[in-house]
Design a protein around this motif. Structure first.
Motif, PDB file in Angstrom:
ATOM      1  N   ALA A  12      -1.245  16.997 -12.536  1.00 29.62           N
ATOM      2  CA  ALA A  12      -0.178  17.026 -11.532  1.00 29.62           C
ATOM      3  C   ALA A  12       0.084  15.617 -11.019  1.00 29.62           C
ATOM      4  CB  ALA A  12      -0.569  17.945 -10.381  1.00 29.62           C
ATOM      5  N   THR A  13       1.316  15.362 -10.614  1.00 21.30           N
ATOM      6  CA  THR A  13       1.709  14.035 -10.128  1.00 21.30           C
ATOM      7  C   THR A  13       0.879  13.631  -8.918  1.00 21.30           C
ATOM      8  OG1 THR A  13       3.954  14.443 -10.914  1.00 21.30           O
ATOM      9  CG2 THR A  13       3.667  12.650  -9.355  1.00 21.30           C
ATOM     10  N   GLU A  14       0.638  14.579  -8.005  1.00 16.31           N
ATOM     11  CA  GLU A  14      -0.153  14.237  -6.806  1.00 16.31           C
ATOM     12  C   GLU A  14      -1.589  13.881  -7.172  1.00 16.31           C
ATOM     13  OE1 GLU A  14       0.122  18.740  -7.061  1.00 16.31           O
ATOM     14  OE2 GLU A  14       1.605  17.172  -6.937  1.00 16.31           O
ATOM     15  N   THR A  15      -2.126  14.472  -8.238  1.00 15.83           N
ATOM     16  CA  THR A  15      -3.476  14.135  -8.691  1.00 15.83           C
ATOM     17  C   THR A  15      -3.500  12.704  -9.212  1.00 15.83           C
ATOM     18  OG1 THR A  15      -3.797  16.438  -9.326  1.00 15.83           O
ATOM     19  CG2 THR A  15      -5.377  14.866 -10.179  1.00 15.83           C
ATOM     20  N   LEU A  16      -2.468  12.335  -9.971  1.00 18.18           N
ATOM     21  CA  LEU A  16      -2.368  10.951 -10.456  1.00 18.18           C
ATOM     22  C   LEU A  16      -2.253   9.974  -9.289  1.00 18.18           C
ATOM     23  CD1 LEU A  16       0.030  11.179 -13.523  1.00 18.18           C
ATOM     24  CD2 LEU A  16      -2.254  10.210 -13.519  1.00 18.18           C
ATOM     25  N   LEU A  17      -1.377  10.303  -8.335  1.00 20.75           N
ATOM     26  CA  LEU A  17      -1.190   9.423  -7.177  1.00 20.75           C
ATOM     27  C   LEU A  17      -2.477   9.272  -6.371  1.00 20.75           C
ATOM     28  CD1 LEU A  17       2.335  10.358  -5.785  1.00 20.75           C
ATOM     29  CD2 LEU A  17       1.546   8.100  -6.491  1.00 20.75           C
ATOM     30  N   THR A  18      -3.155  10.377  -6.122  1.00 22.27           N
ATOM     31  CA  THR A  18      -4.407  10.335  -5.357  1.00 22.27           C
ATOM     32  C   THR A  18      -5.431   9.444  -6.042  1.00 22.27           C
ATOM     33  OG1 THR A  18      -3.999  12.569  -4.577  1.00 22.27           O
ATOM     34  CG2 THR A  18      -6.231  11.745  -4.334  1.00 22.27           C
ATOM     35  N   ALA A  19      -5.533   9.580  -7.352  1.00 22.41           N
ATOM     36  CA  ALA A  19      -6.505   8.780  -8.094  1.00 22.41           C
ATOM     37  C   ALA A  19      -6.131   7.302  -8.075  1.00 22.41           C
ATOM     38  CB  ALA A  19      -6.610   9.272  -9.532  1.00 22.41           C
ATOM     39  N   LEU A  20      -4.856   6.989  -8.311  1.00 17.13           N
ATOM     40  CA  LEU A  20      -4.431   5.590  -8.403  1.00 17.13           C
ATOM     41  C   LEU A  20      -4.361   4.889  -7.049  1.00 17.13           C
ATOM     42  CD1 LEU A  20      -1.641   5.922 -11.112  1.00 17.13           C
ATOM     43  CD2 LEU A  20      -3.918   4.909 -11.385  1.00 17.13           C
ATOM     44  N   LEU A  21      -4.212   5.655  -5.981  1.00 13.15           N
ATOM     45  CA  LEU A  21      -4.110   5.063  -4.641  1.00 13.15           C
ATOM     46  C   LEU A  21      -5.391   5.215  -3.823  1.00 13.15           C
ATOM     47  CD1 LEU A  21      -0.479   6.225  -3.743  1.00 13.15           C
ATOM     48  CD2 LEU A  21      -1.224   3.950  -4.480  1.00 13.15           C
ATOM     49  N   ALA A  22      -6.493   5.531  -4.481  1.00 11.58           N
ATOM     50  CA  ALA A  22      -7.756   5.756  -3.772  1.00 11.58           C
ATOM     51  C   ALA A  22      -8.270   4.490  -3.096  1.00 11.58           C
ATOM     52  CB  ALA A  22      -8.815   6.280  -4.736  1.00 11.58           C
ATOM     53  N   LEU A  23      -7.984   3.353  -3.677  1.00 16.70           N
ATOM     54  CA  LEU A  23      -8.411   2.064  -3.131  1.00 16.70           C
ATOM     55  C   LEU A  23      -7.191   1.189  -2.914  1.00 16.70           C
ATOM     56  CD1 LEU A  23     -11.395   1.219  -5.536  1.00 16.70           C
ATOM     57  CD2 LEU A  23     -11.563   2.085  -3.211  1.00 16.70           C
ATOM     58  N   PRO A  24      -7.328   0.127  -2.131  1.00 18.87           N
ATOM     59  CA  PRO A  24      -6.235  -0.846  -2.065  1.00 18.87           C
ATOM     60  C   PRO A  24      -5.942  -1.371  -3.478  1.00 18.87           C
ATOM     61  CG  PRO A  24      -7.852  -1.279  -0.350  1.00 18.87           C
ATOM     62  CD  PRO A  24      -8.415  -0.201  -1.220  1.00 18.87           C
ATOM     63  N   ALA A  25      -4.690  -1.764  -3.708  1.00 16.87           N
ATOM     64  CA  ALA A  25      -4.243  -2.146  -5.049  1.00 16.87           C
ATOM     65  C   ALA A  25      -5.133  -3.211  -5.688  1.00 16.87           C
ATOM     66  CB  ALA A  25      -2.795  -2.616  -5.002  1.00 16.87           C
ATOM     67  N   SER A  26      -5.514  -4.236  -4.927  1.00 13.01           N
ATOM     68  CA  SER A  26      -6.328  -5.313  -5.516  1.00 13.01           C
ATOM     69  C   SER A  26      -7.704  -4.810  -5.926  1.00 13.01           C
ATOM     70  CB  SER A  26      -6.458  -6.481  -4.539  1.00 13.01           C
ATOM     71  OG  SER A  26      -7.077  -6.049  -3.342  1.00 13.01           O
ATOM     72  N   ASP A  27      -8.311  -3.952  -5.097  1.00 11.47           N
ATOM     73  CA  ASP A  27      -9.627  -3.389  -5.427  1.00 11.47           C
ATOM     74  C   ASP A  27      -9.550  -2.458  -6.631  1.00 11.47           C
ATOM     75  OD1 ASP A  27     -10.632  -4.773  -3.280  1.00 11.47           O
ATOM     76  OD2 ASP A  27     -10.663  -3.039  -1.931  1.00 11.47           O
ATOM     77  N   MET A  28      -8.485  -1.660  -6.707  1.00  7.95           N
ATOM     78  CA  MET A  28      -8.322  -0.751  -7.836  1.00  7.95           C
ATOM     79  C   MET A  28      -8.123  -1.549  -9.124  1.00  7.95           C
ATOM     80  SD  MET A  28      -8.330   2.364  -8.897  1.00  7.95           S
ATOM     81  CE  MET A  28      -8.061   3.507  -7.573  1.00  7.95           C
ATOM     82  N   CYS A  29      -7.348  -2.624  -9.045  1.00  5.92           N
ATOM     83  CA  CYS A  29      -7.134  -3.470 -10.229  1.00  5.92           C
ATOM     84  C   CYS A  29      -8.453  -4.084 -10.694  1.00  5.92           C
ATOM     85  CB  CYS A  29      -6.124  -4.575  -9.930  1.00  5.92           C
ATOM     86  SG  CYS A  29      -4.449  -3.953  -9.719  1.00  5.92           S
ATOM     87  N   ASP A  30      -9.266  -4.554  -9.757  1.00  9.55           N
ATOM     88  CA  ASP A  30     -10.575  -5.119 -10.123  1.00  9.55           C
ATOM     89  C   ASP A  30     -11.466  -4.057 -10.755  1.00  9.55           C
ATOM     90  OD1 ASP A  30      -9.879  -7.611  -9.199  1.00  9.55           O
ATOM     91  OD2 ASP A  30     -10.860  -7.361  -7.241  1.00  9.55           O
ATOM     92  N   ALA A  31     -11.485  -2.865 -10.165  1.00 10.32           N
ATOM     93  CA  ALA A  31     -12.345  -1.790 -10.673  1.00 10.32           C
ATOM     94  C   ALA A  31     -11.906  -1.337 -12.067  1.00 10.32           C
ATOM     95  CB  ALA A  31     -12.327  -0.603  -9.710  1.00 10.32           C
ATOM     96  N   LEU A  32     -10.592  -1.248 -12.286  1.00  8.90           N
ATOM     97  CA  LEU A  32     -10.088  -0.782 -13.576  1.00  8.90           C
ATOM     98  C   LEU A  32      -9.971  -1.904 -14.610  1.00  8.90           C
ATOM     99  CD1 LEU A  32      -7.255   1.625 -12.345  1.00  8.90           C
ATOM    100  CD2 LEU A  32      -9.483   2.269 -13.267  1.00  8.90           C
TER     101      LEU A  32
END
Length: 147
Positions: A12-32
């Motif tokens: 579901a779109t909300e599942t994708l959004l929740t996963a991708l927005l779990a951290l601030p953008a810079s932290d998520m980019c570093d983690a991924l």
């Protein structure tokens, strides 16, 4: 636009959004291990989200651990808590508790050992109490028969 999955079955779109927005953008980019441009492309739907990115983002988001985690699959990480599927956060285990798990096991083993010792001593106490009463009763009878 919204993020879209590049794999089937699509979550579901909300599942994708929740996963991708779990951290601030810079932290998520570093983690991924991705660039900010790629991350924004995922969020806008210009770049389809690969399955590996989605699954790892789910773990980071604390949604749930995937099938590759074996017996831990279905668990979720909520801050510093590891929570079993179907349970509330308060019923999970904290990281500090996990670190001290060996000490907890030792303490429980000691408590169990002490419990068994106390129960054994209570049985022995009851036996000797009954025995003393019998000896006192029959001892008085013998003293009366044999002066």
């Amino acid at each position: 636009m919204y993020p879209r999955a590049g794999f089937q079955p699509q979550p579901a779109t909300e599942t994708l959004l929740t996963a991708l927005l779990a951290l601030p953008a810079s932290d998520m980019c570093d983690a991924l291990g991705i660039s900010l441009k790629t991350h924004l492309g995922y969020l806008s739907g210009q770049i389809p989200v690969p399955k590996i990115v989605f699954l790892f983002a789910q773990v980071i988001a604390g949604q749930e651990l995937g099938k590759g985690w074996g017996k831990f699959s279905g668990m979720r990480i909520d801050g510093e808590w590891l929570v079993l599927p179907g349970y509330d956060k308060k019923e999970g285990i904290r990281y500090e508790e996990l670190k001290n798990l060996w000490h907890m096991r030792q303490t429980l083993a000691l408590a169990s050992g002490y419990t068994r010792t106390i129960e054994k001593l209570m049985v022995e106490r009851d036996f000797y109490k009954r025995q003393c009463l019998k000896e006192a009763k029959y001892g008085m009878m013998l003293n009366q028969i044999i002066p």
